[in-house]
Design an enzyme around this catalytic site. Structure first.
Site, PDB file in Angstrom:
ATOM      1  N   HIS A 261       0.760  -1.315   0.156  1.00  0.00           N
ATOM      2  CA  HIS A 261       0.125   0.188  -0.188  1.00  0.00           C
ATOM      3  C   HIS A 261       0.919   1.420  -0.295  1.00  0.00           C
ATOM      4  CE1 HIS A 261       0.677  -0.791   4.265  1.00  0.00           C
ATOM      5  NE2 HIS A 261       0.777   0.558   4.074  1.00  0.00           N
TER       6      HIS A 261
HETATM    7  P1  TYD Z   1      -2.208  -3.919   7.767  1.00  0.00           P
HETATM    8  O1  TYD Z   1      -2.940  -2.685   7.211  1.00  0.00           O
HETATM    9  O2  TYD Z   1      -2.723  -5.142   6.995  1.00  0.00           O
HETATM   10  O3  TYD Z   1      -0.473  -4.082   8.560  1.00  0.00           O
HETATM   11  P2  TYD Z   1       0.389  -4.712   7.308  1.00  0.00           P
HETATM   12  O4  TYD Z   1       0.742  -2.700   6.555  1.00  0.00           O
HETATM   13  O5  TYD Z   1       2.322  -4.296   7.985  1.00  0.00           O
HETATM   14  O6  TYD Z   1       0.478  -5.343   6.817  1.00  0.00           O
HETATM   15  O7  TYD Z   1      -2.608  -3.495   9.435  1.00  0.00           O
HETATM   16  C1  TYD Z   1      -3.223  -5.106   9.957  1.00  0.00           C
HETATM   17  C2  TYD Z   1      -4.438  -5.127  10.429  1.00  0.00           C
HETATM   18  O8  TYD Z   1      -4.042  -4.142  11.971  1.00  0.00           O
HETATM   19  C3  TYD Z   1      -5.156  -4.644   9.895  1.00  0.00           C
HETATM   20  O9  TYD Z   1      -6.820  -4.770  10.472  1.00  0.00           O
HETATM   21  C4  TYD Z   1      -5.768  -2.990  10.297  1.00  0.00           C
HETATM   22  C5  TYD Z   1      -5.405  -3.039  11.865  1.00  0.00           C
HETATM   23  N1  TYD Z   1      -4.103  -2.118  11.950  1.00  0.00           N
HETATM   24  C6  TYD Z   1      -4.516  -0.716  13.128  1.00  0.00           C
HETATM   25  O10 TYD Z   1      -5.762  -1.223  13.810  1.00  0.00           O
HETATM   26  N2  TYD Z   1      -4.182   0.275  13.412  1.00  0.00           N
HETATM   27  C7  TYD Z   1      -2.669   0.571  12.925  1.00  0.00           C
HETATM   28  O11 TYD Z   1      -1.805   1.302  12.909  1.00  0.00           O
HETATM   29  C8  TYD Z   1      -2.381   0.062  12.090  1.00  0.00           C
HETATM   30  C9  TYD Z   1      -0.787  -0.179  11.250  1.00  0.00           C
HETATM   31  C10 TYD Z   1      -3.038  -1.702  11.765  1.00  0.00           C
END
Ligand code: TYD
Length: 130
Positions: free
Chosen positions: A45
């Site tokens: 992303h």
């Molecule tokens: P995700 O965006 O998939 O992580 P990455 O970019 O590392 O692959 O996030 C994983 C989960 O955590 C998703 O359900 C959203 C949650 N999350 C939060 O609640 N707060 C946050 O600050 C972040 C970064 C993720």
């Protein structure tokens, strides 16, 4: 890359990170990624406005950084080195060592509306800002 000052003495080492000083923004959120399973890639992303610094405080991982023209792999393996991500940057995280703890410092709270999760839409956004 941001080089973080290490306070070291014969007891060990310590790194302190203050907003608007060690990182170039006020700190609103800290999270960390750990126990990443073998072969798992994360991220995929970009953010519209979020500024972040990524630090492998333990172990190592690779961050692919893509500005829409150039794609660079950055290996994070030093708890005193931070990768500053700002502006429209697509990121992918891979090759986590089993002991990797990836610390992320951000200038805003979690906001799903700030995410661009489609690479084609990311390229469109890069073109729009040119
Ligand atoms: P995700 O965006 O998939 O992580 P990455 O970019 O590392 O692959 O996030 C994983 C989960 O955590 C998703 O359900 C959203 C949650 N999350 C939060 O609640 N707060 C946050 O600050 C972040 C970064 C993720």
């Amino acid at each position: 890359m941001i080089s973080l000052a290490i306070c070291g003495d014969n007891r060990g080492r310590l790194v302190a990170i203050e907003g608007m000083s060690d990182v170039p923004f006020p700190i609103a959120r800290v999270y960390y990624v750990f126990h990443t399973q073998p072969g798992v890639d994360r991220g995929f992303h970009a953010h519209r406005a979020l500024r972040q610094v990524l630090i492998a405080v333990n172990g190592s991982c690779t961050i692919l950084v893509d500005d829409g023209e150039i794609r660079n792999n950055v290996r994070l393996n030093d708890p005193s080195m931070g990768l500053l991500l700002e502006g429209l940057v697509w990121r992918e995280m891979s090759d986590f060592s089993p002991d990797c703890v990836l610390l992320v410092i951000a200038d805003a709270h979690y906001d799903e509306n700030d995410y661009i999760r489609d690479h084609g839409q990311f390229l469109d956004a890069v073109r729009e800002q040119m």
